[in-house]
Write a protein that holds these residues in place. Structure first.
Motif, PDB file in Angstrom:
ATOM      1  N   ARG A  95      23.673  34.309 -20.803  1.00 35.81           N
ATOM      2  CA  ARG A  95      24.827  35.200 -20.938  1.00 35.81           C
ATOM      3  C   ARG A  95      26.089  34.413 -20.606  1.00 35.81           C
ATOM      4  NH1 ARG A  95      21.921  35.611 -16.581  1.00 35.81           N
ATOM      5  NH2 ARG A  95      22.899  35.423 -14.528  1.00 35.81           N
ATOM      6  N   PRO A  96      27.248  34.911 -21.013  1.00 35.33           N
ATOM      7  CA  PRO A  96      28.479  34.199 -20.669  1.00 35.33           C
ATOM      8  C   PRO A  96      28.641  34.063 -19.156  1.00 35.33           C
ATOM      9  CG  PRO A  96      28.906  35.851 -22.354  1.00 35.33           C
ATOM     10  CD  PRO A  96      27.502  36.091 -21.867  1.00 35.33           C
ATOM     11  N   VAL A  97      29.129  32.935 -18.727  1.00 36.54           N
ATOM     12  CA  VAL A  97      29.426  32.758 -17.308  1.00 36.54           C
ATOM     13  C   VAL A  97      30.622  33.623 -16.933  1.00 36.54           C
ATOM     14  CG1 VAL A  97      28.542  30.391 -17.297  1.00 36.54           C
ATOM     15  CG2 VAL A  97      30.977  30.795 -17.740  1.00 36.54           C
ATOM     16  N   THR A  98      30.813  33.805 -15.654  1.00 37.67           N
ATOM     17  CA  THR A  98      31.980  34.548 -15.166  1.00 37.67           C
ATOM     18  C   THR A  98      32.683  33.712 -14.110  1.00 37.67           C
ATOM     19  OG1 THR A  98      30.890  36.683 -15.545  1.00 37.67           O
ATOM     20  CG2 THR A  98      32.791  36.658 -14.068  1.00 37.67           C
ATOM     21  N   ALA A  99      33.892  33.325 -14.411  1.00 36.52           N
ATOM     22  CA  ALA A  99      34.695  32.550 -13.470  1.00 36.52           C
ATOM     23  C   ALA A  99      35.580  33.490 -12.645  1.00 36.52           C
ATOM     24  CB  ALA A  99      35.556  31.542 -14.223  1.00 36.52           C
ATOM     25  N   ASN A 100      35.762  33.155 -11.386  1.00 35.75           N
ATOM     26  CA  ASN A 100      36.590  33.955 -10.484  1.00 35.75           C
ATOM     27  C   ASN A 100      37.818  33.149 -10.071  1.00 35.75           C
ATOM     28  OD1 ASN A 100      34.717  36.251 -10.173  1.00 35.75           O
ATOM     29  ND2 ASN A 100      33.384  34.717  -9.260  1.00 35.75           N
ATOM     30  N   TRP A 101      38.985  33.719 -10.298  1.00 36.13           N
ATOM     31  CA  TRP A 101      40.239  32.987 -10.105  1.00 36.13           C
ATOM     32  C   TRP A 101      41.155  33.692  -9.116  1.00 36.13           C
ATOM     33  CZ3 TRP A 101      40.208  28.392 -12.494  1.00 36.13           C
ATOM     34  CH2 TRP A 101      39.411  28.225 -13.639  1.00 36.13           C
ATOM     35  N   ILE A 102      41.970  32.906  -8.485  1.00 37.99           N
ATOM     36  CA  ILE A 102      43.068  33.403  -7.668  1.00 37.99           C
ATOM     37  C   ILE A 102      44.337  32.755  -8.207  1.00 37.99           C
ATOM     38  CG2 ILE A 102      44.086  33.492  -5.365  1.00 37.99           C
ATOM     39  CD1 ILE A 102      41.216  33.191  -4.259  1.00 37.99           C
ATOM     40  N   GLU A 103      45.322  33.575  -8.532  1.00 34.77           N
ATOM     41  CA  GLU A 103      46.543  33.047  -9.149  1.00 34.77           C
ATOM     42  C   GLU A 103      47.628  32.789  -8.100  1.00 34.77           C
ATOM     43  OE1 GLU A 103      49.592  34.945  -9.685  1.00 34.77           O
ATOM     44  OE2 GLU A 103      50.589  33.408 -10.883  1.00 34.77           O
ATOM     45  N   GLN A 104      48.245  31.630  -8.178  1.00 36.65           N
ATOM     46  CA  GLN A 104      49.364  31.313  -7.294  1.00 36.65           C
ATOM     47  C   GLN A 104      50.417  30.556  -8.090  1.00 36.65           C
ATOM     48  OE1 GLN A 104      48.639  28.558  -4.090  1.00 36.65           O
ATOM     49  NE2 GLN A 104      50.378  29.314  -2.896  1.00 36.65           N
ATOM     50  N   ASP A 105      51.588  31.133  -8.184  1.00 39.72           N
ATOM     51  CA  ASP A 105      52.719  30.492  -8.859  1.00 39.72           C
ATOM     52  C   ASP A 105      52.364  30.038 -10.274  1.00 39.72           C
ATOM     53  OD1 ASP A 105      54.208  30.794  -6.507  1.00 39.72           O
ATOM     54  OD2 ASP A 105      53.498  28.871  -5.720  1.00 39.72           O
ATOM     55  N   GLY A 106      51.635  30.883 -10.983  1.00 37.84           N
ATOM     56  CA  GLY A 106      51.306  30.596 -12.369  1.00 37.84           C
ATOM     57  C   GLY A 106      50.140  29.664 -12.573  1.00 37.84           C
ATOM     58  N   VAL A 107      49.486  29.253 -11.488  1.00 44.94           N
ATOM     59  CA  VAL A 107      48.330  28.356 -11.575  1.00 44.94           C
ATOM     60  C   VAL A 107      47.102  29.114 -11.088  1.00 44.94           C
ATOM     61  CG1 VAL A 107      47.314  26.189 -10.806  1.00 44.94           C
ATOM     62  CG2 VAL A 107      49.780  26.340 -11.174  1.00 44.94           C
ATOM     63  N   LEU A 108      45.997  29.000 -11.831  1.00 49.44           N
ATOM     64  CA  LEU A 108      44.753  29.658 -11.444  1.00 49.44           C
ATOM     65  C   LEU A 108      43.934  28.721 -10.571  1.00 49.44           C
ATOM     66  CD1 LEU A 108      43.707  31.382 -14.790  1.00 49.44           C
ATOM     67  CD2 LEU A 108      44.984  32.349 -12.869  1.00 49.44           C
ATOM     68  N   TRP A 109      43.585  29.205  -9.380  1.00 49.24           N
ATOM     69  CA  TRP A 109      42.750  28.459  -8.437  1.00 49.24           C
ATOM     70  C   TRP A 109      41.335  29.034  -8.471  1.00 49.24           C
ATOM     71  CZ3 TRP A 109      44.163  24.864  -4.353  1.00 49.24           C
ATOM     72  CH2 TRP A 109      45.506  24.464  -4.397  1.00 49.24           C
ATOM     73  N   PRO A 110      40.313  28.201  -8.594  1.00 57.13           N
ATOM     74  CA  PRO A 110      38.942  28.703  -8.506  1.00 57.13           C
ATOM     75  C   PRO A 110      38.684  29.364  -7.158  1.00 57.13           C
ATOM     76  CG  PRO A 110      38.967  26.503  -9.465  1.00 57.13           C
ATOM     77  CD  PRO A 110      40.346  26.753  -8.942  1.00 57.13           C
ATOM     78  N   ALA A 111      37.987  30.503  -7.194  1.00 56.31           N
ATOM     79  CA  ALA A 111      37.731  31.256  -5.969  1.00 56.31           C
ATOM     80  C   ALA A 111      36.367  30.966  -5.371  1.00 56.31           C
ATOM     81  CB  ALA A 111      37.869  32.752  -6.247  1.00 56.31           C
ATOM     82  N   ASP A 112      35.542  30.167  -6.052  1.00 54.29           N
ATOM     83  CA  ASP A 112      34.224  29.843  -5.517  1.00 54.29           C
ATOM     84  C   ASP A 112      33.772  28.506  -6.094  1.00 54.29           C
ATOM     85  OD1 ASP A 112      33.050  30.357  -8.136  1.00 54.29           O
ATOM     86  OD2 ASP A 112      33.133  32.484  -7.646  1.00 54.29           O
ATOM     87  N   PHE A 113      32.654  27.991  -5.576  1.00 53.28           N
ATOM     88  CA  PHE A 113      32.183  26.671  -6.003  1.00 53.28           C
ATOM     89  C   PHE A 113      31.933  26.610  -7.502  1.00 53.28           C
ATOM     90  CE2 PHE A 113      28.459  24.319  -7.426  1.00 53.28           C
ATOM     91  CZ  PHE A 113      28.926  23.026  -7.274  1.00 53.28           C
TER      92      PHE A 113
END
Length: 423
Positions: A95-113
């Motif tokens: 199935r499609p993976v699901t990425a978890n992001w945290i946005e800061q100043d227009g940049v997406l930061w990964p939220a997990d390994f």
């Protein structure tokens, strides 16, 4: 940091299909000048679904199960097609993976390994595609309209050799025309998916399959040449595929901020393996034992001893020396890719040489393959350097390549790094 990216994620998840976006700025794990991986802002230029990590370059799928077992009843059908063979191997589509992001100043930061790993994996596939498009001169249309399938943390088993799923690896698997990034277990250094050179090495296998084998899932030079007792042609083409993958993996590192790294394996593997595959070592030479194995072994024996990597490293080192000594690295890399397939009269590529050879695989040999590469280099100093390196390191007789009607300039007689072995 805040979670405003969630709203964007919901919009993407409720859309009927991914909609192309502007380039997306994310943080990924990138090699730094001190040899460690650090978080760095990068741009994903081809991503269309940042949650499911899908774009025009790659589509990441999680939870797939692929099993190759010669005793599998589904593989015993006499009329099984190549596509049917692939379908029989895929026991679960995933199935499609699901990425978890945290946005800061227009940049997406990964939220997990896993999101760090996914972001870096996609970024590395973009870099590999860009290299083969710009340096390798492969038109975008040749890559096809569909993204490459990447089975992420796949349950992948080669049952005939090991009943347990493979760990600590990343690979291109021709039967399913897909990449596998499998879980890591004992690997203590950088995960393979974040090593741009390693992923470019695997991407190079896809390009070789595309250009030399015509995207065949079961390439005849492997399945037919390799099915007989002695298979010199199959042994050689396996070695070419590995050596050229190392050479192009190196080429991709040259486009990075940290510069060319002929030991790009070092951040993921132990010292012995990275030293054995170090392109910059100039003393890699064909020896009598390796040549005898190449000419007289079956493919299973040759590959079972890992000799395709040993011979491939000799080739990769020879190419490295020729390109670096003349200052024409990218010119040579482009010429090598052009030699994969060439319909020009009297200048066949590897694909065409395979067709010309037919079932007589002994004619697909170090001399004929060297001639294919040499004839695709037009610059005389570079051609001379390439001839010298191949004659020297692969122990090709100079008389087979130099002379009237032969591809090497008269000035090329081979180097003196390697001690000549008996014809």
């Amino acid at each position: 940091m805040h979670r405003s990216a969630i709203a964007a994620a919901l919009l993407l998840l409720t859309a009927c299909e991914p909609v192309p976006q502007d380039p997306v700025r994310v943080r990924a794990l990138v090699l730094s000048g001190n040899g460690s991986y650090v978080t760095q802002e990068v741009t994903l230029n081809t991503i269309t679904d940042i949650i499911h990590m899908e774009g025009s370059v790659a589509k990441l799928i999680g939870g797939a199960r692929i099993v190759l077992d010669s005793a599998d009843p589904e593989l015993q059908v006499p009329t099984l097609t190549e596509e049917g063979f692939a379908n029989a191997l895929i026991k679960s589509d995933g199935r499609p993976v699901t990425a978890n992001w945290i946005e800061q100043d227009g940049v997406l930061w990964p939220a997990d390994f896993h999101t760090w790993n996914l972001a870096t994996t996609y970024y590395n596939f973009e870099k590999a595609r860009e290299y083969f498009n710009t340096v390798g001169n492969i038109p975008q249309a040749d890559f096809g309209k569909d993204p490459a399938t990447v089975y992420y943390f796949a349950d992948f088993t080669l049952k005939d050799s090991n009943p347990e799923p493979i760990k600590d690896n990343a690979l291109w698997f021709a039967p399913t025309q897909s990449f596998m990034v499998v879980p890591f277990d004992e690997l203590q250094k950088a995960p393979l998916a974040i090593n741009s050179g390693v992923m470019a090495h695997e991407y190079s296998h896809m390009i070789f399959n595309l250009k030399v084998y015509g995207s065949r899932r079961l390439p005849p030079p492997i399945t037919e040449w390799g099915a007989v007792g002695t298979s010199p042609g199959a042994n050689l083409i396996k070695a070419l595929d590995e050596g050229l993958a190392d050479y192009h993996g190196y080429g991709v590192t040259c486009k990075s901020a940290t510069g060319c790294d002929p030991r790009f394996l070092r951040t993921s593997f132990e010292d012995k393996l990275s030293n054995d595959r170090d392109l910059s070592k100039s003393d890699r030479c064909m020896d009598l034992g390796l040549r005898n194995s190449l000419q007289n072994s079956g493919l299973g024996t040759f590959s079972g001893q890992g000799l395709e990597y040993k011979l491939g490293s000799i080739l990769a080192s020879a190419l490295y020396q020729a390109g670096e000594s003349t200052g024409q690295r990218e010119v040579l890399m482009r010429a090598i890719v052009s030699a994969y397939s060439d319909e020009t009269a009297n200048n066949p590529g590897l694909k065409q040489l395979i067709s010309l050879v037919g079932s007589n695989q002994t004619d697909f040999n170090l001399t004929s393959v060297s001639a294919v590469f040499i004839k695709h280099v037009t610059d005389v100093p570079l051609k001379t350097a390439l001839c010298n390196e191949l004659i020297d390191h692969l122990q090709v007789p100079a008389a087979d390549l130099v002379g009237p009607g032969l591809p090497c300039p008269a000035a090329a007689q081979g180097g003196n790094t390697c001690t000549r072995i008996n014809p």
